[in-house]
Design a protein around this motif. Structure first.
Motif, short mmCIF file in Angstrom:
data_model
loop_
_atom_site.label_atom_id
_atom_site.label_comp_id
_atom_site.label_asym_id
_atom_site.label_seq_id
_atom_site.Cartn_x
_atom_site.Cartn_y
_atom_site.Cartn_z
N SER A 38 -59.68 92.41 -43.09
CA SER A 38 -59.23 91.07 -42.73
C SER A 38 -59.50 90.11 -43.88
O SER A 38 -60.52 90.21 -44.58
CB SER A 38 -59.98 90.59 -41.49
OG SER A 38 -59.82 89.20 -41.32
N HIS A 58 -59.47 79.97 -49.72
CA HIS A 58 -58.40 79.39 -48.91
C HIS A 58 -57.05 79.61 -49.59
O HIS A 58 -56.98 80.08 -50.72
CB HIS A 58 -58.64 77.90 -48.62
CG HIS A 58 -58.57 77.01 -49.82
ND1 HIS A 58 -59.58 76.89 -50.74
CD2 HIS A 58 -57.58 76.19 -50.26
CE1 HIS A 58 -59.24 76.02 -51.68
NE2 HIS A 58 -58.03 75.59 -51.42
N SER A 139 -39.39 84.35 -45.81
CA SER A 139 -39.29 84.50 -44.36
C SER A 139 -39.88 85.84 -43.90
O SER A 139 -40.43 85.93 -42.80
CB SER A 139 -37.84 84.35 -43.88
OG SER A 139 -37.07 85.44 -44.30
N LYS A 142 -43.50 85.15 -43.57
CA LYS A 142 -43.75 84.33 -42.39
C LYS A 142 -43.68 85.14 -41.10
O LYS A 142 -44.38 84.86 -40.15
CB LYS A 142 -42.75 83.17 -42.33
CG LYS A 142 -43.07 82.06 -43.31
CD LYS A 142 -42.01 81.00 -43.41
CE LYS A 142 -41.52 80.43 -42.14
NZ LYS A 142 -40.57 79.32 -42.31
N LYS A 143 -42.83 86.15 -41.09
CA LYS A 143 -42.65 86.97 -39.88
C LYS A 143 -43.66 88.10 -39.77
O LYS A 143 -44.13 88.42 -38.69
CB LYS A 143 -41.25 87.56 -39.86
CG LYS A 143 -40.17 86.56 -39.61
CD LYS A 143 -38.81 87.21 -39.66
CE LYS A 143 -37.72 86.16 -39.57
NZ LYS A 143 -36.40 86.72 -39.85
N GLY A 145 -46.45 88.79 -42.23
CA GLY A 145 -47.69 88.76 -43.00
C GLY A 145 -47.56 89.61 -44.26
O GLY A 145 -46.45 89.94 -44.69
N PRO A 172 -52.36 87.50 -42.14
CA PRO A 172 -51.49 87.31 -40.98
C PRO A 172 -50.32 86.38 -41.32
O PRO A 172 -50.40 85.59 -42.27
CB PRO A 172 -52.42 86.68 -39.95
CG PRO A 172 -53.43 85.96 -40.76
CD PRO A 172 -53.62 86.80 -41.99
N PRO A 173 -49.24 86.45 -40.54
CA PRO A 173 -48.09 85.58 -40.80
C PRO A 173 -48.44 84.08 -40.77
O PRO A 173 -47.80 83.29 -41.45
CB PRO A 173 -47.13 85.93 -39.64
CG PRO A 173 -47.51 87.30 -39.21
CD PRO A 173 -49.00 87.40 -39.45
N SER A 174 -49.45 83.70 -40.01
CA SER A 174 -49.80 82.28 -39.88
C SER A 174 -50.15 81.64 -41.23
O SER A 174 -50.00 80.44 -41.39
CB SER A 174 -50.95 82.11 -38.91
OG SER A 174 -52.10 82.83 -39.36
N ILE A 175 -50.60 82.42 -42.19
CA ILE A 175 -50.94 81.87 -43.51
C ILE A 175 -49.69 81.30 -44.19
O ILE A 175 -49.76 80.34 -44.94
CB ILE A 175 -51.60 82.96 -44.39
CG1 ILE A 175 -53.02 83.19 -43.88
CG2 ILE A 175 -51.59 82.59 -45.86
CD1 ILE A 175 -53.76 84.29 -44.55
N SER A 177 -46.99 80.11 -42.60
CA SER A 177 -46.24 79.18 -41.75
C SER A 177 -46.55 77.74 -42.07
O SER A 177 -47.56 77.39 -42.55
CB SER A 177 -46.54 79.44 -40.28
OG SER A 177 -46.12 80.73 -39.94
#
Length: 177
Positions: A38, A58, A139, A142-143, A145, A172-175, A177
């Protein structure tokens, strides 16, 4: 004489065919033997005279227009060894489809992220970045990761990765977004 001319012509055709194909370049990555962890976990690294703890501090994503994105990755590296060193980190993002961005001699405009001299038991933060050239490629990140592979090199040999000194993180994809 005809034989020499035919051989010369064949040689030229082979030479031209070899020069017209694009070279295949693969990123320097730790490979499947290093399982990703992770992105919140540190990577403990030891190889020869090098002993480090590397972690991701970060991320920042800058949209540059016309589908181009800059993914800024900030690393925190602690020298846990007994000798001072100055490192270069090269970041490589691989999306779920296998498309990679960055890598050895590519990230940070080719120069990688460079540390100041890290004395024993000191920590440095450095920024590397990877350019994503199209909206379609971004994209995918984003979808799904990505896997972030990092190779480490010594300032004295910037394009020669230090053996067994690699980190691999899942993002993860959230990074993105």
């Amino acid at each position: 004489m005809k034989r020499i001319a035919l051989l010369a012509l064949a040689f030229c055709l082979i030479l031209v065919a070899g020069c017209s194909t694009a070279p295949t370049v693969s990123p320097e990555t730790p490979g499947p033997s290093v399982p990703p962890v992770s992105y919140a976990q540190p990577s403990v690294l030891k190889s020869g005279n090098y002993s480090l703890i590397s972690s991701i501090d970060h991320f920042e994503v800058d949209a540059r227009g016309s589908g181009k994105y800059i993914v800024n990755i900030y690393y925190r590296v602690t020298n846990t060894g007994t000798e001072s060193n100055r490192l270069i980190l090269y970041s490589n993002l691989t999306d779920k489809s296998g498309l990679f961005h960055g890598g050895l001699g590519v990230s940070h405009g080719g120069s990688g992220a460079q540390t100041f001299i890290l004395d024993p038991n000191t920590t440095g933060i450095m920024r590397d970045y990877v350019t994503i050239d199209t909206e379609r490629d971004y994209s995918l990140l984003k979808k799904g990761g990505a896997i972030l592979d990092v190779v480490y090199a010594d300032q004295k040999a910037p394009l020669d990765p230090i053996a067994n000194l690699t980190s691999r993180w899942t993002l993860p994809p959230s990074i993105f977004s």
